[in-house]
Each structure stands twice: as C-alpha cells, then as structure tokens.
Design a protein around this motif. Structure first.
Motif, mmCIF file in Angstrom:
data_model
loop_
_atom_site.group_PDB
_atom_site.id
_atom_site.type_symbol
_atom_site.label_atom_id
_atom_site.label_comp_id
_atom_site.label_asym_id
_atom_site.label_seq_id
_atom_site.Cartn_x
_atom_site.Cartn_y
_atom_site.Cartn_z
ATOM 1 N N ILE A 231 0.776 -1.693 0.070
ATOM 2 C CA ILE A 231 -0.379 0.176 -0.249
ATOM 3 C C ILE A 231 0.997 1.201 0.128
ATOM 4 C CG2 ILE A 231 -0.202 0.666 2.381
ATOM 5 C CD1 ILE A 231 -3.456 0.632 1.972
ATOM 6 N N VAL A 232 1.899 1.052 0.197
ATOM 7 C CA VAL A 232 2.924 2.548 0.232
ATOM 8 C C VAL A 232 3.214 3.622 -0.554
ATOM 9 C CG1 VAL A 232 5.283 3.067 0.822
ATOM 10 C CG2 VAL A 232 4.030 1.614 2.033
ATOM 11 N N PRO A 233 3.661 2.047 -1.861
ATOM 12 C CA PRO A 233 3.291 3.490 -2.768
ATOM 13 C C PRO A 233 2.821 4.084 -3.853
ATOM 14 C CG PRO A 233 4.259 0.936 -3.724
ATOM 15 C CD PRO A 233 4.006 0.937 -2.250
ATOM 16 N N PHE A 234 0.942 3.597 -3.616
ATOM 17 C CA PHE A 234 -0.051 3.774 -3.511
ATOM 18 C C PHE A 234 -0.305 5.204 -2.699
ATOM 19 C CE2 PHE A 234 -4.434 4.554 -2.827
ATOM 20 C CZ PHE A 234 -5.482 4.086 -4.318
ATOM 21 N N LEU A 235 0.201 5.346 -1.278
ATOM 22 C CA LEU A 235 -0.249 6.152 -0.577
ATOM 23 C C LEU A 235 0.648 7.239 -0.778
ATOM 24 C CD1 LEU A 235 -0.967 4.213 3.043
ATOM 25 C CD2 LEU A 235 -2.248 5.218 1.757
ATOM 26 N N TYR A 236 1.962 7.026 -1.192
ATOM 27 C CA TYR A 236 2.876 8.069 -1.648
ATOM 28 C C TYR A 236 2.106 8.525 -3.297
ATOM 29 C CZ TYR A 236 6.820 10.103 -3.195
ATOM 30 O OH TYR A 236 7.950 10.893 -4.002
ATOM 31 N N GLY A 237 1.489 8.175 -3.899
ATOM 32 C CA GLY A 237 1.618 8.264 -5.314
ATOM 33 C C GLY A 237 0.414 9.710 -5.480
ATOM 34 N N GLY A 238 -1.125 8.997 -3.556
ATOM 35 C CA GLY A 238 -1.905 9.961 -3.606
ATOM 36 C C GLY A 238 -1.464 11.406 -2.542
ATOM 37 N N GLY A 244 -1.018 16.405 -2.399
ATOM 38 C CA GLY A 244 0.630 17.479 -1.800
ATOM 39 C C GLY A 244 -0.501 17.753 0.072
ATOM 40 N N TRP A 245 -0.679 16.216 0.839
ATOM 41 C CA TRP A 245 -0.942 16.636 1.862
ATOM 42 C C TRP A 245 0.213 16.662 3.288
ATOM 43 C CZ3 TRP A 245 -5.685 12.441 1.245
ATOM 44 C CH2 TRP A 245 -6.741 12.750 0.649
ATOM 45 N N LEU A 246 1.242 16.096 2.135
ATOM 46 C CA LEU A 246 2.805 15.069 3.117
ATOM 47 C C LEU A 246 3.239 15.744 1.769
ATOM 48 C CD1 LEU A 246 1.721 12.884 4.830
ATOM 49 C CD2 LEU A 246 1.222 15.172 5.237
ATOM 50 N N ALA A 270 -3.776 6.035 9.930
ATOM 51 C CA ALA A 270 -3.571 6.933 10.711
ATOM 52 C C ALA A 270 -3.110 7.991 10.807
ATOM 53 C CB ALA A 270 -3.529 5.863 12.297
ATOM 54 N N PHE A 271 -1.218 7.749 11.272
ATOM 55 C CA PHE A 271 -0.629 9.240 10.635
ATOM 56 C C PHE A 271 -1.096 9.569 10.357
ATOM 57 C CE2 PHE A 271 3.543 10.703 10.704
ATOM 58 C CZ PHE A 271 3.912 11.035 12.139
ATOM 59 N N ILE A 272 -1.104 9.364 8.508
ATOM 60 C CA ILE A 272 -1.112 10.348 7.989
ATOM 61 C C ILE A 272 -2.534 10.915 7.555
ATOM 62 C CG2 ILE A 272 -1.437 10.435 5.016
ATOM 63 C CD1 ILE A 272 0.067 8.315 4.834
ATOM 64 N N GLY A 273 -3.577 10.359 8.558
ATOM 65 C CA GLY A 273 -5.062 11.243 8.952
ATOM 66 C C GLY A 273 -4.676 12.236 10.089
ATOM 67 N N TYR A 274 -3.626 11.926 10.680
ATOM 68 C CA TYR A 274 -3.030 12.574 11.874
ATOM 69 C C TYR A 274 -2.997 13.888 11.886
ATOM 70 C CZ TYR A 274 -3.235 14.889 16.444
ATOM 71 O OH TYR A 274 -2.605 15.866 17.560
ATOM 72 N N LEU A 275 -1.639 13.957 9.969
ATOM 73 C CA LEU A 275 -1.260 14.922 9.842
ATOM 74 C C LEU A 275 -1.788 15.917 9.034
ATOM 75 C CD1 LEU A 275 2.350 13.543 9.542
ATOM 76 C CD2 LEU A 275 1.961 15.031 11.444
ATOM 77 N N VAL A 276 -2.340 15.438 8.614
ATOM 78 C CA VAL A 276 -3.767 16.360 7.466
ATOM 79 C C VAL A 276 -4.961 16.575 8.391
ATOM 80 C CG1 VAL A 276 -4.814 15.620 5.852
ATOM 81 C CG2 VAL A 276 -2.885 14.821 5.768
#
Length: 382
Positions: A231-238, A244-246, A270-276
C-alpha cells in the motif's frame, strides 16, 4: 452451545489480539508467523486447516494481509462478532500509539530520535521475521517437492518485483488443484460466490478534507492487494503527488512510524490522517482503510468455511498458502536490502536471529527493546 466447548472464549480472543497488536513488530511476515505459532501450534485454538483457509482468503482479497487473517481467525468459531472483536483488538493498540506519535510529531515539528530507534528496531525485526518465516515454511511445506518449487518461484518473483503478484498466487492455487486433485471435474456442484461490496456514507460535505480522506483511503483499502508494504507506493502517489497533503520527508516519517510501532504496517494511514486533519482525520483514514478489508473477509468467509474441506478447494487453498509463504520469504529479503545498510545493522539482525533460534522462549519484545537502545547508543555515540 458449541462455543462453551471451545478452548477459548471471546474475552480470550480479545486479550490475545490486544497483546499481538501491542507487541507484534515486523509487519505481515512476523504477524502471520506469530498467529500460526500462538494460535495453531501452542494454544491449539485454531486448526491448521482453518489457518490455511484464512491465509489463502487474506492473500486473495485486497487489503492488509495480517489484519484480514486476524479477522478471519476471529470468525472461525465466533462468526461475525468474533471477526469484529478480533479486528478491533488487533488494530486498536497501534492506532492509539500512532495517534500519540502524530500529536508529538506536530508538537515538536518532527521526531529526530525516531530514525535512531528505527535503525536498531528495524535491524532486529529482520532477524525476527527471518526466524518466523523459516519455522512457518518448514512446517507448512515439509517434504513436498511441488510446494518447494511454488515457494521458490513466489519468493524470487517477490524479490525481483518487490511486490506480491496476485496472478501468481492464483496460478499456484490452480497448479495445486490440477496436480493434487486431477479427478475433480469442473462443474462438480461446487460454487463459490465472491460478491463483496463496499459502500461508504459519511456526513461530511463532499468538498471537505475529511470526505477526500475517506474516499482516498477507502480506495486504498479496497483495491490494493498484498501486504501492508504494497500500500506504500499507492499512498505515496496520492498523499504526496496528487493531493500534496504531506511533503516527502513527512511521508517517509509516516512510514517509519508504522515500522517502529507494533501491529499492522498499514496503520501508517492513521498517522497520515492525523497530520492532515488531526484526530478526526486519523479516525476517518483508519476506518476507511480497514472497513473494506473487513467486509472482503467476512462476506466470503462462509463460503470458505462451507467448501474448505472439499478436496479441490483444499488443494487450491494449499497452493495459495505456499505461494503466500513464498511471497513472505521474498518480502524478508526486500526488507533486509533496505534496512541492513551497514555492518552494525547486519550484526543486530544476525544476533537477533541467533538468540531467537537458540532460546525458543525468549520474548521478542525484550529483543526489540534491546535493539532500540543499541540504535540510540550507536547514533548518538558517533
């Protein structure tokens, strides 16, 4: 009732998956091995056949492998309520840890100590999952020549492509079906329907950040096959490229947080969602990611339970299982190439593997803690 004759209760199930979610480092390879060791071999709560069916279903369906296996194992004896309790107990500890780390990250504008801790833990985790994968491979394949061939092809393909190939998993199941059950004819009265569906209704304006988070992470959970690594490459692309959230560093830190915390690797969402979007963002991201994999597990589960003992299906499941273990072994090599970057990290990994091989009852958590301390000492003494 049948449940009263079982060797464990729903409370026992919750306690185990809370424990695994709190102490289970190493991502899918380590967690899958731990469930086999704890629930099949030691506690004998789950049969080897049920475990293999769960691993096969988790491999075939999109979403995080370890979380789906936990959900299926909860389903085996306690149906939907057991699946729900097991899934929540498994994910909750790492979710809480990741949210706390997200709060700390925002408060102090980064976590400089994280890379030092991750250096030691990451190296030790390689040793842990190598030993776990070795045990799982030897136990599952044994002296089966066809199994070793399928295992080898799957492992090499994973190492080369650095991803799990769903077509290869299906092909492996088909090969086992053909070789192990040649007398099974097509149309023998067997039918498995895989018609899971996923609908998401959120009471947010469609142009809000939370709505966008929900849709993006639901797509990640519903359409990405393989382990948490996939899932990491997919998350990176989005997250980085499309929305451009992170920035790049924040995304790398999010992946590192997932790696240094126990539980499923995909909890990085969850970490990504928290930062956003703060705590609501963390909740939305985690729910949207895990809900599809929950549905993709419990909806086909009755069919796996009903047809799993059929010789043809059993052969197919065995083939998928062997391919899955090969992919896990390949993932160990992929992780090692990225994590073991110098002599000290190689020494930590080898020492971890040697200790766990020599002392069977040595708690993995103590090894993880020792490796974290070594990482900090190496980083700040240089």
């Amino acid at each position: 009732m049948e449940s009263t004759r079982l060797p464990y209760t729903k409370i026992d199930l919750i306690r185990y998956f809370l424990y695994l979610g709190t102490t289970g480092f190493g991502g899918p390879p380590a967690l899958v091995s731990a469930m086999n060791r704890d629930l099949v071999t030691e506690r004998k709560w789950i049969s080897e056949e049920d475990y293999r069916e769960g691993l096969a279903l988790a491999q075939l369906a999109p979403g995080p492998l370890a979380a789906q296996l936990a959900i299926y194992l909860g389903y085996v004896h306690y149906s939907v309520i057991g699946a729900t309790l097991a899934g929540l107990a498994f994910v909750l500890p790492s979710f809480i840890m990741v949210v706390l780390l997200g709060w700390t990250y925002r408060q102090f504008n980064g976590l400089p100590w994280m890379q030092a801790v991750f250096y030691g833990i990451g190296a030790a985790v390689i040793g842990i999952i190598a030993i776990g994968t070795h045990k799982l491979t030897a136990k599952t394949i044994g002296k089966d020549l066809l199994g070793w061939c399928v295992f080898g092809v799957s492992a090499v393909a994973t190492i080369i492509t650095e991803s799990e190939l769903i077509w290869l998993v299906l092909l492996s199941g088909g090969i086992y079906w053909f070789v192990k059950s040649p007398s099974i004819r097509a149309g023998s009265g067997m039918g498995m329907s895989f018609a899971p569906f996923f609908t998401q209704v959120l009471a947010f304006p469609t142009d809000s950040v939370l709505w966008k988070l929900a849709l993006f992470f639901a797509k990640a959970g519903a359409f990405v096959f393989g382990s948490g690594l996939a899932i990491v490459p997919f998350l990176y692309g989005g997250v980085v490229k499309e929305y451009g959230w992170l920035n790049e560093q924040q995304f790398l830190d999010a992946v590192a947080v997932a790696m240094i915390t126990p539980g499923p690797l995909v909890i990085t969402v969850a970490f990504i969602g928290y930062l956003v979007a703060g705590f609501p963002g963390a909740c939305v991201a985690a729910l949207a990611t895990f809900l599809p994999c929950y549905l993709f597990t419990i909806l086909p589960a009755p069919y796996f339970k009903r047809w799993g003992k059929h010789p043809g299906v059993k052969a197919f499941v065995d083939g998928v299982t062997v391919a899955a273990i090969g992919a896990i072994a390949g993932a160990v090599v992929v992780l090692a190439r990225r994590q073991l970057i110098d002599v000290p990290s190689v020494v930590i990994a080898l020492a971890t593997a040697a200790l766990l091989y020599r002392f069977k009852k040595l708690p993995e958590l103590s090894v993880i803690g020792g490796a974290a301390v070594v990482g900090l000492l190496l980083r700040y003494s240089s």
